[in-house]
Design an enzyme around this catalytic site. Structure first.
Site, PDB file in Angstrom:
ATOM      1  CG  HIS A  16     -14.234 -11.269  27.440  1.00 33.19           C
ATOM      2  ND1 HIS A  16     -13.687 -11.632  26.238  1.00 33.19           N
ATOM      3  CD2 HIS A  16     -13.721 -10.030  27.710  1.00 33.19           C
ATOM      4  CE1 HIS A  16     -12.891 -10.670  25.797  1.00 33.19           C
ATOM      5  NE2 HIS A  16     -12.891  -9.691  26.678  1.00 33.19           N
ATOM      6  CE  LYS A  40      -8.969  -4.308  21.286  1.00 32.14           C
ATOM      7  NZ  LYS A  40      -9.784  -4.895  22.361  1.00 32.14           N
ATOM      8  NE  ARG A  89      -6.739  -8.134  30.132  1.00 27.06           N
ATOM      9  CZ  ARG A  89      -6.674  -8.008  28.804  1.00 27.06           C
ATOM     10  NH1 ARG A  89      -6.656  -9.068  28.043  1.00 27.06           N
ATOM     11  NH2 ARG A  89      -6.605  -6.809  28.260  1.00 27.06           N
ATOM     12  CB  SER A 126     -10.114 -10.986  22.152  1.00 29.63           C
ATOM     13  OG  SER A 126     -11.152 -11.078  23.089  1.00 29.63           O
TER      14      SER A 126
END
Ligand code: PNS
Length: 164
Positions: A16, A40, A89, A126
């Site tokens: 990040h 999440k 990604r 994360s």
């Protein structure tokens, strides 16, 4: 021009921070918008994530950090930022981000620029940082230095709360 880098950043990873630093090279000002992803579960509360991100970005003079409530496009409009910057990604990220980008363009005409993740960070997330840290792994190389200690402290607190 001003750009917004949004995310839930729970916690922010080295990947990040790399995207934020690269966005800061391309834009006069970058606002990091720290939001919630309702899909999440979070390790850090929203105010904690804002403070952690502020610490991680302290060396970047053109970068500020704000909480994000409500629609991202409303945040962008209210801050005079016509562009969102996000890192990608993988193909999975790309599909998700293109859909979000199309929504944000359709809703308020906000453009999205996608920056490919640095190869060395393309495996980072994360979610995995939380998992590895919570199982006792060393994530110090994978999170900004300014927040590594807080991640370890939170893991210890969670383990204590679970009576381990
Ligand atoms: O790190 P994440 O999980 O990719 O961050 C997601 C976030 C917070 C950037 C995203 O959920 C978001 O933009 N939330 C704001 C609400 C919103 O605008 N939703 C519609 C998007 S099309």
């Amino acid at each position: 021009m001003r750009a917004v880098c949004p995310g839930s950043f729970d916690p922010a990873t080295a990947g990040h921070l790399d995207i934020i630093e690269r966005a800061a090279v391309c834009f006069d000002e970058v606002i990091v918008a720290v939001g919630q992803n309702s899909a999440k579960s979070h390790m850090f509360s929203a105010p904690e994530r804002v403070e952690l991100m502020r610490a991680a970005c302290a060396h970047l003079s053109s970068v500020s950090v704000s909480p994000l409530d409500g629609l991202l496009v409303d945040f962008c409009r209210s801050r005079g930022a016509p562009v969102i910057v996000k890192g990608v990604r993988s193909c999975g990220d790309f599909e998700y981000e293109v859909q979000m980008a199309q929504w944000n363009k359709e809703l308020e005409g906000i453009e999205t620029l996608l920056i490919p993740a640095a190869a060395k960070w393309s495996y980072l997330s994360s979610t995995k940082v939380r998992e590895v840290a919570s199982l006792g792994g060393d994530v110090r190389p994978h999170v900004p230095l300014a927040i590594a200690e807080q991640v370890q402290r939170r893991v210890a607190e969670l383990r204590q709360a679970q009576g381990e």
